[in-house]
Design an enzyme around this catalytic site. Structure first.
Site, PDB file in Angstrom:
ATOM      1  N   LYS A  81      -0.530 -24.779  -6.894  1.00 30.53           N
ATOM      2  CA  LYS A  81       0.756 -24.731  -7.994  1.00 30.53           C
ATOM      3  C   LYS A  81       1.780 -25.346  -7.604  1.00 30.53           C
ATOM      4  O   LYS A  81       2.391 -25.995  -8.361  1.00 30.53           O
ATOM      5  CB  LYS A  81       1.031 -22.993  -8.102  1.00 30.53           C
ATOM      6  CG  LYS A  81       1.951 -22.843  -8.977  1.00 30.53           C
ATOM      7  CD  LYS A  81       2.603 -21.237  -9.150  1.00 30.53           C
ATOM      8  CE  LYS A  81       3.443 -21.020  -9.994  1.00 30.53           C
ATOM      9  NZ  LYS A  81       3.876 -19.460 -10.125  1.00 30.53           N
ATOM     10  N   SER A 121       6.149  12.027  -3.303  1.00 36.99           N
ATOM     11  CA  SER A 121       4.733  12.439  -3.705  1.00 36.99           C
ATOM     12  C   SER A 121       4.222  13.233  -2.476  1.00 36.99           C
ATOM     13  O   SER A 121       4.349  12.922  -1.295  1.00 36.99           O
ATOM     14  CB  SER A 121       4.033  10.984  -3.824  1.00 36.99           C
ATOM     15  OG  SER A 121       2.587  11.319  -3.873  1.00 36.99           O
ATOM     16  N   HIS A 157      -4.259  -1.139  -6.462  1.00 34.77           N
ATOM     17  CA  HIS A 157      -3.546   0.177  -6.815  1.00 34.77           C
ATOM     18  C   HIS A 157      -4.605   1.151  -7.105  1.00 34.77           C
ATOM     19  O   HIS A 157      -5.501   0.859  -7.893  1.00 34.77           O
ATOM     20  CB  HIS A 157      -2.609   0.173  -8.164  1.00 34.77           C
ATOM     21  CG  HIS A 157      -1.377  -0.855  -7.771  1.00 34.77           C
ATOM     22  ND1 HIS A 157      -0.630  -1.042  -6.796  1.00 34.77           N
ATOM     23  CD2 HIS A 157      -0.835  -1.545  -8.790  1.00 34.77           C
ATOM     24  CE1 HIS A 157       0.310  -1.757  -6.872  1.00 34.77           C
ATOM     25  NE2 HIS A 157       0.277  -2.389  -8.378  1.00 34.77           N
ATOM     26  N   THR A 171       2.517 -12.667   2.126  1.00 32.83           N
ATOM     27  CA  THR A 171       1.496 -13.286   1.028  1.00 32.83           C
ATOM     28  C   THR A 171       2.139 -14.657   0.499  1.00 32.83           C
ATOM     29  O   THR A 171       3.470 -14.975   1.278  1.00 32.83           O
ATOM     30  CB  THR A 171       1.215 -11.955   0.082  1.00 32.83           C
ATOM     31  OG1 THR A 171       0.535 -12.633  -0.956  1.00 32.83           O
ATOM     32  CG2 THR A 171       2.637 -11.753  -0.897  1.00 32.83           C
ATOM     33  N   LEU A 176       4.166  12.058   1.521  1.00 28.58           N
ATOM     34  CA  LEU A 176       5.024  13.218   2.467  1.00 28.58           C
ATOM     35  C   LEU A 176       3.986  14.076   3.007  1.00 28.58           C
ATOM     36  O   LEU A 176       4.035  14.605   4.279  1.00 28.58           O
ATOM     37  CB  LEU A 176       5.927  13.827   1.753  1.00 28.58           C
ATOM     38  CG  LEU A 176       6.915  14.673   2.532  1.00 28.58           C
ATOM     39  CD1 LEU A 176       7.634  13.851   3.728  1.00 28.58           C
ATOM     40  CD2 LEU A 176       8.077  15.326   1.683  1.00 28.58           C
ATOM     41  N   ASP A 178       0.808  -1.351  -0.198  1.00 30.39           N
ATOM     42  CA  ASP A 178      -0.009   0.007   0.034  1.00 30.39           C
ATOM     43  C   ASP A 178       0.697   1.314   0.015  1.00 30.39           C
ATOM     44  O   ASP A 178       0.396   2.142   0.489  1.00 30.39           O
ATOM     45  CB  ASP A 178      -0.825  -0.228   1.120  1.00 30.39           C
ATOM     46  CG  ASP A 178      -1.663  -1.388   1.374  1.00 30.39           C
ATOM     47  OD1 ASP A 178      -2.347  -1.569   0.499  1.00 30.39           O
ATOM     48  OD2 ASP A 178      -1.599  -1.941   2.496  1.00 30.39           O
ATOM     49  N   ASN A 183       1.999  -6.321  -3.692  1.00 23.63           N
ATOM     50  CA  ASN A 183       2.023  -6.406  -2.301  1.00 23.63           C
ATOM     51  C   ASN A 183       3.480  -5.701  -1.948  1.00 23.63           C
ATOM     52  O   ASN A 183       3.670  -4.726  -2.588  1.00 23.63           O
ATOM     53  CB  ASN A 183       2.273  -7.860  -2.071  1.00 23.63           C
ATOM     54  CG  ASN A 183       0.834  -8.512  -2.386  1.00 23.63           C
ATOM     55  OD1 ASN A 183       0.871  -9.564  -3.236  1.00 23.63           O
ATOM     56  ND2 ASN A 183      -0.194  -8.102  -1.673  1.00 23.63           N
TER      57      ASN A 183
END
Length: 458
Positions: free
Chosen positions: A168, A447, A69, A273, A366, A41, A258
């Site tokens: 899997k 950002s 996202h 995860t 920020l 995140d 992630n």
């Protein structure tokens, strides 16, 4: 590239161009990966979205629909769970690599959602690996049953990601996207596996006196057939595609889901995860050779957050933690769960930057710290009375770790209108410099808001 950039940015004149971003961040040559260096995140979607114009192909290499996202384009907000953020640009190839686990219903929903908003999503600009594994209804049932019946739940999203990756690895009961293109194989596999899963899961549910409704193979087959009407033309051998594009000079941008501290091998196991979400996952999850990856941009929040279970040494249980959550809108894109918030953990960050080989840092959110008169960062842990700067592999040791906090003066000024590092308040610049000094990787981007234009270049 200049005409392409001008066209893509024509309606956002204050947004930095791809040339500005690439030059400022030192990414003008080679291929790049964008990875989260915390517990997820961090804001990876915004950085991928900003940088996409400078690359030819955007590849998602791990994870599933448990990731999310949020990308803001002007006044428009897009929430993506499986699709690469590069889908918001025209003229780019987007790839869902073999390391991704795909929920066909969720993917079709996203495809239709973007199409309804005027975005192109078809076999021309979206390629889905025929080796990618498929998340099916029994995986979601198993995921939730394991959480309900376990005495030590992980705190998953319940999207079936872990059980799909487990199948899997077990191999006997797995279905890949390529299998869905062969109807006879699809029918045979779903019927066989559904019978097995009903036997297994009903026994687990019965043992714990939990309600269980058996999966219906015919319904699953019908749903998958319908999904493949949309997805079928996009399924291809992406490994061959990637290597052909590599030979012909395409520039690649790899998008991780992630984050490092959730990596199955290198994260805070078992509260992680089920995929390799560090930059190391690029090579297995997209069949991209390690020697070809030139740049790794580590995405870092200006503070720390986490969802689900597991220790978080710098977590705040006071009004400052609550303030960070509300100002930062710290609620999950996929689940809406409130995130746990705390001070920036530089012990963890130094570790993950090393594991992923971060060459650049993008510091996100920020602006959330603006208005705080004091900031704190964690520079070491105290465990059983001993000080350490090493990040422990043992989750029980991390649970005992007490953060050694260093205080820094905060900045009360808003940073939302800053566009260069020189425009930032002195205390904000000092905060960034302290981060760089501790982890040894330059912060090349910050950002200061959710929009594309709210980006600070160095």
């Amino acid at each position: 590239m200049t005409s392409e950039v001008a066209s893509a940015m024509s309606n956002q004149t204050t947004v930095p161009s791809a040339e500005q971003l690439l030059q400022s961040m030192g990414l003008t040559n080679g291929h790049s990966a964008i990875v989260g260096l915390q517990w997820g995140d961090e804001g990876k979607g915004k950085v991928v979205d900003l940088l996409t114009v400078g690359f030819d192909t955007v590849v998602r290499y791990n994870g599933g629909a448990n990731a999310g996202h949020t990308v803001c384009v002007g006044d428009e907000k897009y929430k993506l769970h499986l699709l690469p953020s590069g889908m918001l640009y025209s003229g780019k190839t987007n790839v869902l690599g073999n390391g991704v686990v795909i929920d066909p219903e969720q993917l079709v929903k996203e495809v239709h959602g973007l199409r309804e908003r005027g975005k192109q999503v078809d076999a021309e600009n979206l390629k889905i690996s025929d080796r990618a594994h498929v998340v099916l209804p029994w995986h979601k049932i198993e995921d939730n049953l394991l959480e309900v019946t376990s005495k030590a739940p992980i705190g998953t999203t319940g999207r079936g990601i872990g059980p799909c990756y487990a199948d899997k690895a077990i191999r006997l009961n797995a279905i890949r996207m390529g299998d869905l293109t062969d109807d006879a194989k699809l029918v045979a596999k779903v019927n066989r596996i559904a019978e097995f899963k009903n036997t297994l899961l009903s026994a687990l549910a019965s043992a714990h006196k939990v309600d269980f409704t058996p999966v219906n193979a015919e319904e699953i087959i019908a749903t998958l057939r319908k999904c493949m009407e949309v997805l079928g033309p996009m399924v291809t051998d992406t490994s061959s595609l990637i290597h052909e594009k590599l030979r012909t000079g395409d520039r690649f941008l790899f998008e991780g889901a992630n984050a490092n501290l959730l990596d199955i091998d290198h994260g805070t196991y078992p509260y992680v995860t089920s995929s390799n979400c560090s930059s190391l996952g690029v090579h297995t999850g997209a069949a991209f050779p390690g020697r070809n990856l030139n740049n790794v941009i580590g995405i870092v929040k200006a503070y720390q957050t986490r969802v689900g279970e597991g220790p978080m040494p710098t977590e705040l249980h006071d009004e400052i933690g609550e303030r960070i959550r509300e100002v930062g809108r710290e609620y999950g894109t996929t689940t809406g769960r409130p995130r746990r918030c705390g001070w920036l953990d530089l012990v963890a960050l130094k570790y993950t930057a090393s594991v992923s080989g971060a060459t650049h840092i993008a510091l996100m959110l920020l602006d959330v710290l603006a208005g705080l008169t004091e900031l704190k960062i964690c520079t070491a842990y105290e465990v059983d009375g001993k000080k350490t700067t090493n990040f422990p592999a043992d989750n029980d040791v991390l649970a005992k770790a007490k953060p050694v906090l260093e205080s820094l003066p905060g900045f009360e000024e808003s940073v939302e209108d800053c566009r260069t590092f020189d425009e930032l308040p002195e205390n904000a610049k000092a905060y960034i410099a302290r981060i760089e000094a501790e982890i040894g990787v330059p912060v090349v981007f910050a950002s200061v808001g959710p929009r594309r234009d709210q980006s600070v270049l160095r």
